[in-house]
Scaffold this active site. Structure first.
Site, PDB file in Angstrom:
ATOM      1  CG  HIS A 233      -5.426   3.761   0.885  1.00  0.00           C
ATOM      2  ND1 HIS A 233      -4.933   2.179   0.469  1.00  0.00           N
ATOM      3  CD2 HIS A 233      -6.543   3.831   0.654  1.00  0.00           C
ATOM      4  CE1 HIS A 233      -5.798   1.947   0.144  1.00  0.00           C
ATOM      5  NE2 HIS A 233      -7.116   2.870   0.022  1.00  0.00           N
TER       6      HIS A 233
ATOM      7  CG  ASP B 204      -2.289   0.273   1.011  1.00  0.00           C
ATOM      8  OD1 ASP B 204      -2.503   1.300   1.181  1.00  0.00           O
ATOM      9  OD2 ASP B 204      -3.556  -0.371   0.832  1.00  0.00           O
TER      10      ASP B 204
ATOM     11  CB  SER C 288      -9.536   0.775  -0.058  1.00  0.00           C
ATOM     12  OG  SER C 288      -9.429   0.590  -1.106  1.00  0.00           O
TER      13      SER C 288
END
Length: 658
Positions: free
Chosen positions: A217, A177, A409
């Site tokens: 994220h 990520d 996600s």
């Protein structure tokens, strides 16, 4: 899924100490924000204004694909045609080359040993690729809020799984990520730096801190998987497993280019990670099409890397994407390439989202709190494998903070966490078996009424695949197909033949075998028929457990008592006579314990007659209470053994009034 473009407003709400609120960011071309009672970031938005990235003018990156045995020839072809080898993944025959020659790919394609050549970007290579910086570690805040059960965790039964098995520290989930804040209060206890690195720009970087975040994220994903159960903040699906950060995104643009992705999967395989989470698609193409020479090389390179990881027994989990798009019926794409100027193009089902649509990858769609497909979630027949919560998911963000995000996600790490729990309770399990267990234990979700886009059955359909993952079942296993009927308590006599048929069934009709523990002496069970028979040889009481096992090793049990008496009704019982007792009205007596024994062995059960009013005796022989009436009483206590034999004793009890 990060950067799957949603044509809607993206809002972020970061909640931590001080409850900081992040201002809304608009997507390019999106309408103004609509007020929302619970604003959350839709993960997958590209920044409204891209962060400028310094590039090396004219320098482009390429995949040069060869047979693994021809890597040396491929490298020679690169250097002989105006290129340099930036990185090489020899085990899978993928070379990352840089060149400023616009004809580089055309020159290298005919070279000996070369199978495919393709540009991995439509933009110049960032200048930082020559000397990548270590991302700074965010300043930290220690949370003060206590852990509470989050709706997404209760939705998949994770809150119940924690008390059964929170996961094993021998299992590591790699988070491919934007990097992970390894110093976050809820992540630091479970973070494994030895299995963390950066793959930005396509070259492995294992320097201390290289894995740290260039965006929040990956940190949000990490918390959902394995935030520690430490009394503060929040708890991940598998709080007992380890997590590692394999940073794929590049600083500034936060894009996940093909060479970065290849590096990450090879590293995951080499480090022996059990699971990876992939909440992204490989830039710059939303779908890579094999008819384009550049994209064909990208497809082949990423496919080999994913297969390499799988070959090392790594289960790869990926988000389905956030376009509300039918992955099984592709038609157009107007978002690619996203590193330069997007174009409108016609695509077919041969075009694939990477790594999502590659063989072996577990693809996750998103559901809301009502187990209905999230409005943004992609779908498709035989494209989605399982579903998980992805709406308004609360998790860790940078600097010890917490916030809510929505997207596939956010759904994918729930599945990665459940896979980690399964790997914890099934050490050494293969990726094929892990995939099968995820599917088998998922809870069916039917297509919404009137929703024509959802096709298939309740057991498996295009919206939810096999259904909603179940964390609790992953650690306790499914209900056994073997059912055993309890025969109830039994009795018999020494020297008298006994016979009892145990009744059991298997839901699948499989062959059963029988075993028993605790049977009275002289009795046995037939392992094939389940018949208990024989002649008891000793008096006494037994607790019997019958275990029935099917051909798959699944079991069922029944427990019951069995009392055997002698011909004389048991042994000889003697109850010890206590001394005479006395007491006063309305004053609690000192408890009196009666004792006794039987020649047959075992304990006695006691009763009493003639006790002063207000006193009582327990089956174990303890007399207590508060007398309410004066007088002289004759008390008779009877002790009974397991065979029914009795013995008595009598004594006096004087109660005085005032």
């Amino acid at each position: 899924m990060k950067r799957f473009p949603l044509r809607r407003t993206a809002l972020a709400l970061a909640l931590g100490v001080g409850a900081a609120v992040i201002a809304p960011a608009l997507a390019v071309g999106a309408p103004g924000p609509t007020p929302s009672p619970a604003p959350v970031e839709i993960a997958g938005k590209k920044p409204a204004v891209p962060v400028p990235v310094d590039t090396q003018a004219g320098l482009r990156a390429y995949f040069v694909i060869t047979e693994p045995s021809q890597v040396a020839a491929g490298k020679t072809a690169v250097t002989s045609n105006g290129g340099t080898v930036y990185a090489s993944y020899d085990a899978i025959g993928v070379i990352v080359a840089h060149s400023t020659d616009a004809d580089f790919a055309a020159k290298v394609r005919p070279a000996q040993g070369v199978q495919k050549v393709g540009a991995t970007r439509t933009s110049d290579v960032p200048a930082a690729a020559a000397n990548p910086a270590i991302p700074p570690s965010p300043s930290q805040t220690t949370p003060t809020a206590a852990e509470t059960n989050r709706s997404d965790m209760t939705q998949i039964g994770a809150d119940k799984a924690w008390d059964i098995n929170p996961g094993s520290a021998s299992v590591t989930v790699g988070i491919l990520d934007t990097g992970v804040d390894d110093q976050h209060y809820d992540l630091k206890p479970n973070f494994d730096a030895s299995k963390s690195a950066s793959c930005a720009y396509g070259k492995l970087d294992t320097r201390e801190g290289s894995w740290r975040p260039v965006g929040d994220h990956g940190t949000h994903v990490a918390g959902t998987i394995a935030a520690a159960r430490n009394g503060k903040g929040m708890v991940g699906v598998a709080p007992g497993v380890k997590i590692s950060s394999v940073r794929v995104a590049e600083a500034g643009n936060q894009l996940f280019f093909p060479e970065n992705t290849v590096c990450a999967f090879v590293f995951a395989g080499d480090k022996g990670l059990q699971v990876t989470n992939n909440s992204y698609y490989t830039d710059p193409w939303l779908f890579a099409c094999p008819t384009d020479t550049d994209q064909a090389a990208i497809l082949e390179g990423v496919k080999r890397a994913v297969a390499y990881a799988e070959g090392k027994n790594v289960l790869n989990v990926a988000a389905a994407g956030n376009e509300n798009y039918n992955l099984a019926k592709k038609t157009t794409d107007s978002t690619s390439p996203n590193d330069s100027t997007p174009v409108n193009r016609t695509i077919t089902d041969a075009c694939q989202s990477l790594p999502t649509e590659l063989p072996g990858v577990v693809v996750v769609s998103s559901v809301n709190g009502s187990n209905v497909k999230s409005s943004f979630s992609n779908y498709g027949t035989d494209k989605v494998h399982v579903a998980a919560p992805g709406d308004n998911v609360y998790s860790t963000v940078l600097g010890g903070q917490y916030g809510s995000k929505s997207g596939t996600s956010m759904a994918s790490p729930h599945v990665a966490g459940v896979a980690a729990l399964l790997a914890s309770v099934n050490p050494g399990i293969s990726t094929a078996d892990l995939r099968a267990k995820l599917a088998a234990q998922a809870n069916d979700i039917a297509c919404p009424s009137g929703e024509t886009r959802c096709t298939g059955s309740t057991a498996k359909n295009s919206f939810y695949g096999e259904g909603l993952v179940d964390a609790k079942e992953s650690v306790e296993g499914p209900a056994s197909p073997v059912s055993v009927t309890s025969p109830g308590d039994q009795s018999g006599k020494v020297g008298q033949a006994a016979s009892l048929q145990i009744k059991a069934t298997d839901a699948g009709g499989k062959t059963l075998t029988y075993a028993a523990s605790g049977l009275p002496a002289g009795l046995t069970i037939n392992s094939t028929s389940g018949l208990i028979s024989g002649t008891p040889t000793a008096a006494g009481s037994s607790s019997v457990t019958v275990t029935v096992t099917n051909a798959d090793g699944k079991t069922g049990t029944a427990k019951f008592g069995w009392t055997v008496t002698s011909d004389g009704g048991g042994g000889t019982v003697t109850v010890t006579k206590p001394s005479d007792q006395w007491g006063f009205v309305n004053w609690a007596v000192t408890p009196l314990q009666i004792s006794g024994s039987s020649t047959a062995g075992g304990s006695l059960t006691y009763t009493a007659a003639g006790l002063p009013t207000g006193l009582s005796i327990t089956p174990a022989g303890r007399i207590s209470g508060t007398p309410t009436k004066a007088g002289t009483y004759t008390v008779t206590v009877t002790g009974t053994d397991a065979g029914g034999a009795k013995g008595t004793t009598s004594f006096g009890w004087r109660i005085y009034g005032f």
